[in-house]
Design a protein around this motif. Sequence first.
Motif: not given
Length: 405
Positions: A174, A183, A265-271
């Motif tokens: 990640r 944020d 949130r990672d760079d793939r949008g996973r929280p």
Amino acid sequence: MIRGNRLVAALALVLVGTVLAVPTTSSPADARDERGRVEPTVRFATFNASLNRPAAGDLRRDLSTPSNAQARAVAEIVQRTRPDVLVLQELDHDPEALRLFQRNYLERGQQGADPIRYRYTFTAPVNTGVPTGLDLNGDGRTDGPDDAYGFGAFPGQYGMAVLSRYPIDEKHVRTFQKLLWKDMPGNRMPEGYYSPEAVDVLRLSSKSHWDVPVKVGRRSVHLLVSHPTPPVFDGPEDRNGRRNADEIRFWADYTGPAREARWIRDDRGRPGGLQRGASFVIAGDLNSDPVDGDSLPGATHQLLDLRRVNTSLTPSSDGAVEAARLQGGANLSHRGDPQFDTADFSEPPGNIRADYVLPSADLDIRDARVFWPVQADPLSRLTGTYPFPASDHRLVWVDLRHPPR
């Protein structure tokens, strides 16, 4: 900050006729559990190698042959300490340059040291030098190194890389390069300093934050990598000091209870953050000393005081103690113990502890050192004094193993 082997060592001891603190040149020995099964002891290390260059492509050029003196010194330090998992910082982001460093330097024996090969590597883009298109420092321009998401003259300057003898689980890596500073709940962004447009785009990471899982046997250890901005080179708003503290705090939130990591949130949008109970090692140049220097009070204690972090043994060296005594100046008024220093800086701030390898509490620390030989040690030629043969930072390593379950 932006701005050999045992036989040789033993012979050196005889020649000088005294006991020296010779840095280890062997890999960690494996331990065994109560059933006699091998429990691997893994050496994790971080090294700000100062392999950065003023222009894109310069590092690739310098590493294209095996003759660059600085790269040879950096490689020899790695060969003498032999980490199993190594975080390199201030290595300009260029996958080809990383490959050249491995082929032309690490995999060639330096000054009698054995070559070292890392089968697995990871690197990714960073924020340094990536333009925002905004005037972040108020100088009327939008194209300066201070106007990038992280200070840098070109995209990828002062980058990072992970090299490992153990497999890297790339599927579950990640990255948090694009996470916005605003944020972070309770962030320290200086109020009123940045324009509303800047607040809306400014990223937390001056380089990036990475979670790189390393497979050690059947277990994974999450290598948590970052290189926060130096807490200097700003004004009374202390924008870099504040950002440094929040970049460090990120790992406290990421490894903490789920409620503390909900904003991530990672760079793939996973929280979310790290799975509860997962083993981890926080490694990198945090540009912050627990008690000395210019960082915000308590910045590193956001990690050092966590119950889920193992601080039972702090990496140390005799060379740092000697350097503080010989250099004097600000070093003599420092509150911290000089044996824990990892960086040989000019004044201010003098020598400080800037580089960390912090394992989770479920990992046993078997040994921990800073590669900073005393001057009488033959290997001190690799650290030296300004201008440094390799870097103003010292390689820091910790030997770890999982206790039997």
